[in-house]
Motif scaffolding. Structure first.
Motif, mmCIF file in Angstrom:
data_model
loop_
_atom_site.group_PDB
_atom_site.id
_atom_site.type_symbol
_atom_site.label_atom_id
_atom_site.label_comp_id
_atom_site.label_asym_id
_atom_site.label_seq_id
_atom_site.Cartn_x
_atom_site.Cartn_y
_atom_site.Cartn_z
ATOM 1 N N VAL A 1 0.834 -1.215 0.000
ATOM 2 C CA VAL A 1 0.000 0.000 0.000
ATOM 3 C C VAL A 1 0.865 1.260 0.000
ATOM 4 C CG1 VAL A 1 -1.958 -1.132 1.109
ATOM 5 C CG2 VAL A 1 -0.273 0.040 2.530
ATOM 6 N N ALA A 2 1.991 1.206 0.703
ATOM 7 C CA ALA A 2 2.886 2.374 0.728
ATOM 8 C C ALA A 2 3.458 2.623 -0.662
ATOM 9 C CB ALA A 2 4.006 2.150 1.738
ATOM 10 N N THR A 3 3.847 1.549 -1.334
ATOM 11 C CA THR A 3 4.400 1.666 -2.681
ATOM 12 C C THR A 3 3.332 2.137 -3.671
ATOM 13 O OG1 THR A 3 5.997 -0.110 -2.239
ATOM 14 C CG2 THR A 3 5.559 0.424 -4.548
ATOM 15 N N LEU A 4 2.129 1.598 -3.527
ATOM 16 C CA LEU A 4 1.044 1.979 -4.434
ATOM 17 C C LEU A 4 0.694 3.453 -4.281
ATOM 18 C CD1 LEU A 4 -0.956 1.144 -6.569
ATOM 19 C CD2 LEU A 4 -2.488 0.312 -4.773
ATOM 20 N N ALA A 5 0.730 3.967 -3.060
ATOM 21 C CA ALA A 5 0.447 5.387 -2.826
ATOM 22 C C ALA A 5 1.467 6.260 -3.544
ATOM 23 C CB ALA A 5 0.451 5.676 -1.327
ATOM 24 N N LYS A 6 2.734 5.873 -3.480
ATOM 25 C CA LYS A 6 3.790 6.641 -4.164
ATOM 26 C C LYS A 6 3.604 6.553 -5.676
ATOM 27 C CE LYS A 6 7.352 6.072 -0.600
ATOM 28 N NZ LYS A 6 8.694 5.489 -0.296
ATOM 29 N N THR A 7 3.251 5.357 -6.152
ATOM 30 C CA THR A 7 3.048 5.160 -7.586
ATOM 31 C C THR A 7 1.886 6.000 -8.093
ATOM 32 O OG1 THR A 7 3.872 2.879 -7.422
ATOM 33 C CG2 THR A 7 2.592 3.441 -9.384
ATOM 34 N N TYR A 8 0.829 6.077 -7.287
ATOM 35 C CA TYR A 8 -0.365 6.811 -7.691
ATOM 36 C C TYR A 8 -0.094 8.309 -7.806
ATOM 37 C CZ TYR A 8 -5.276 8.143 -8.007
ATOM 38 O OH TYR A 8 -6.484 8.651 -8.436
ATOM 39 N N GLN A 9 0.850 8.798 -7.017
ATOM 40 C CA GLN A 9 1.227 10.211 -7.105
ATOM 41 C C GLN A 9 1.722 10.553 -8.513
ATOM 42 O OE1 GLN A 9 4.050 10.470 -3.737
ATOM 43 N NE2 GLN A 9 2.791 12.158 -2.982
ATOM 44 N N LYS A 10 2.391 9.594 -9.146
ATOM 45 C CA LYS A 10 2.985 9.810 -10.462
ATOM 46 C C LYS A 10 2.038 9.452 -11.601
ATOM 47 C CE LYS A 10 7.530 8.653 -8.538
ATOM 48 N NZ LYS A 10 8.667 7.704 -8.607
ATOM 49 N N CYS B 1 -5.107 7.121 -2.570
ATOM 50 C CA CYS B 1 -5.545 8.130 -3.541
ATOM 51 C C CYS B 1 -5.000 9.520 -3.210
ATOM 52 C CB CYS B 1 -7.067 8.167 -3.620
ATOM 53 S SG CYS B 1 -7.787 6.702 -4.394
ATOM 54 N N GLU B 2 -4.681 9.743 -1.956
ATOM 55 C CA GLU B 2 -4.081 11.019 -1.549
ATOM 56 C C GLU B 2 -2.571 11.003 -1.758
ATOM 57 O OE1 GLU B 2 -5.303 11.621 2.460
ATOM 58 O OE2 GLU B 2 -7.417 11.935 1.929
ATOM 59 N N GLY B 3 -2.062 9.840 -2.162
ATOM 60 C CA GLY B 3 -0.624 9.727 -2.389
ATOM 61 C C GLY B 3 0.176 9.758 -1.110
ATOM 62 N N ASP B 4 -0.477 9.434 0.010
ATOM 63 C CA ASP B 4 0.177 9.484 1.318
ATOM 64 C C ASP B 4 0.592 8.072 1.734
ATOM 65 O OD1 ASP B 4 0.873 9.746 4.027
ATOM 66 O OD2 ASP B 4 -0.484 11.462 4.252
ATOM 67 N N SER B 5 1.827 7.730 1.465
ATOM 68 C CA SER B 5 2.307 6.379 1.750
ATOM 69 C C SER B 5 2.321 6.067 3.249
ATOM 70 C CB SER B 5 3.702 6.160 1.167
ATOM 71 O OG SER B 5 4.629 7.109 1.692
ATOM 72 N N ALA B 6 2.622 7.063 4.070
ATOM 73 C CA ALA B 6 2.663 6.847 5.522
ATOM 74 C C ALA B 6 1.266 6.544 6.056
ATOM 75 C CB ALA B 6 3.246 8.072 6.221
ATOM 76 N N ASP B 7 0.274 7.326 5.614
ATOM 77 C CA ASP B 7 -1.095 7.099 6.066
ATOM 78 C C ASP B 7 -1.643 5.778 5.532
ATOM 79 O OD1 ASP B 7 -1.198 9.345 7.573
ATOM 80 O OD2 ASP B 7 -2.650 10.427 6.340
ATOM 81 N N LYS C 1 -2.048 8.915 -12.058
ATOM 82 C CA LYS C 1 -3.424 8.903 -11.543
ATOM 83 C C LYS C 1 -4.311 7.897 -12.283
ATOM 84 C CE LYS C 1 -2.530 12.222 -8.677
ATOM 85 N NZ LYS C 1 -2.422 11.977 -7.226
ATOM 86 N N ASN C 2 -3.785 7.298 -13.334
ATOM 87 C CA ASN C 2 -4.545 6.285 -14.071
ATOM 88 C C ASN C 2 -4.099 4.877 -13.708
ATOM 89 O OD1 ASN C 2 -6.180 8.072 -15.704
ATOM 90 N ND2 ASN C 2 -4.307 8.566 -16.851
ATOM 91 N N ASN C 3 -3.482 4.751 -12.567
ATOM 92 C CA ASN C 3 -2.988 3.442 -12.131
ATOM 93 C C ASN C 3 -4.120 2.410 -12.162
ATOM 94 O OD1 ASN C 3 -2.495 1.330 -9.876
ATOM 95 N ND2 ASN C 3 -0.481 2.206 -10.274
#
Length: 211
Positions: free
Chosen positions: A90-99, A189-195, A101-103
Motif C-alpha cells: 500500500v505504501a508503494t502503491l500510494a507513491k506510484t499513484y502520485q505519479k 488516492c491522496e498519495g500518502d504512503s505513511a497514512d 493517476k490512471n494506475n
C-alpha cells in the motif's frame, strides 16, 4: 478422476465453511461429513489432509475434525505477515499513484469498494461479499507487478482465504471491514504512503482482535 474428486471435496468443504455449516469449536466425524457431502471417504479424506496442511482444519484422533484452533503464536505470525507484506504494497502503491493517476490497480480497488459497499447488509450472501473482500487484498499484492508478491496470495500466512475469521466469537461486522478498506484506499488516492501504511496496520489489528 480421484484428483478431480479430491478437488471437488475440497471446494465443498470450503463452501461449508463459508456457509457457516462448519462452526468453530464443533467436532465433525468423517462419516457424517462424507454423508453430508454425498461423497466417498477417500477424496474427502484427501481434501481434509490438504486443509490440515493449510492449517484450516485440525484432526482429532479417534474423535473427528474441527476448524483449526489458531494459536496466539500463529495469530501474531499472520498479523506480522500482513503488516509487512501488504503494508509495503500500500505504501508503494500510494507513491506510484502520485505519479500516475490512471494506475489500473487503484481503478480496480475503487470498483471493489463500490461493490463491497453494496454488500454491507449482514443478511446478504456472505460468499459474494467475502470474494470482494479477498479481491481487494489480492489486488494490493498484484499492484507491484511482481510474480513473487503475486504468488503470496497462495500463502498460508496473512489473513487470506480464511472466512472463518469473521465467524469467531468476536465477530467482525462487514461495515467495520469496509471502513478499514476505505481508509486504505483514501490514503492511497491522496498519495500518502505513511497514512496508507498506518491504515493497513489498523486493518491488520482489527483482524488480530477478532481472535
Amino acid at each position: 478422476m480421484s484428483f478431480l474428486l479430491k478437488d471437488e471435496a475440497y471446494d465443498k468443504i470450503i463452501q461449508m465453511i463459508n456457509d457457516k455449516k462448519l462452526i468453530y469449536g464443533e467436532i465433525y466425524s468423517l462419516n457424517v461429513l462424507t454423508a453430508t457431502m454425498d461423497m466417498s471417504k477417500t477424496p474427502v479424506r484427501d481434501a481434509i489432509q490438504k486443509l490440515v496442511d493449510e492449517k484450516r482444519i485440525d484432526i482429532l484422533p479417534s474423535r473427528g475434525i474441527r476448524l483449526h484452533q489458531i494459536t496466539k503464536e500463529e495469530v501474531m505470525q499472520h498479523y506480522h505477515f500482513s503488516c509487512a507484506i501488504e503494508g509495503y504494497c500500500v505504501a508503494t502503491l500510494a507513491k506510484t499513484y502520485q505519479k500516475d493517476k490512471n494506475n489500473p490497480s487503484v481503478k480496480k480497488l475503487k470498483k471493489l469498494m463500490e461493490q463491497m459497499e453494496k454488500m454491507l447488509d449482514e443478511q446478504k450472501n456472505f460468499n459474494e461479499y467475502f470474494a470482494v473482500d479477498q479481491q481487494f487484498h489480492l489486488e494490493l499484492l498484484e499492484s507491484l507487478k511482481d510474480p513473487y508478491f503475486s504468488s503470496l496470495k497462495h500463502s498460508s500466512m496473512g489473513f487470506y482465504n480464511h472466512p472463518e475469521i469473521q465467524f469467531t466469537d468476536n465477530k467482525l461486522s462487514r461495515k467495520e471491514v469496509c471502513e478499514c478498506h476505505r481508509k486504505i484506499l483514501s490514503a492511497i488516492c491522496e498519495g500518502d504512503s505513511a497514512d496508507a501504511y498506518e491504515a493497513l496496520l489498523e486493518h491488520s489489528y482489527v483482524m488480530l482482535k477478532a481472535f
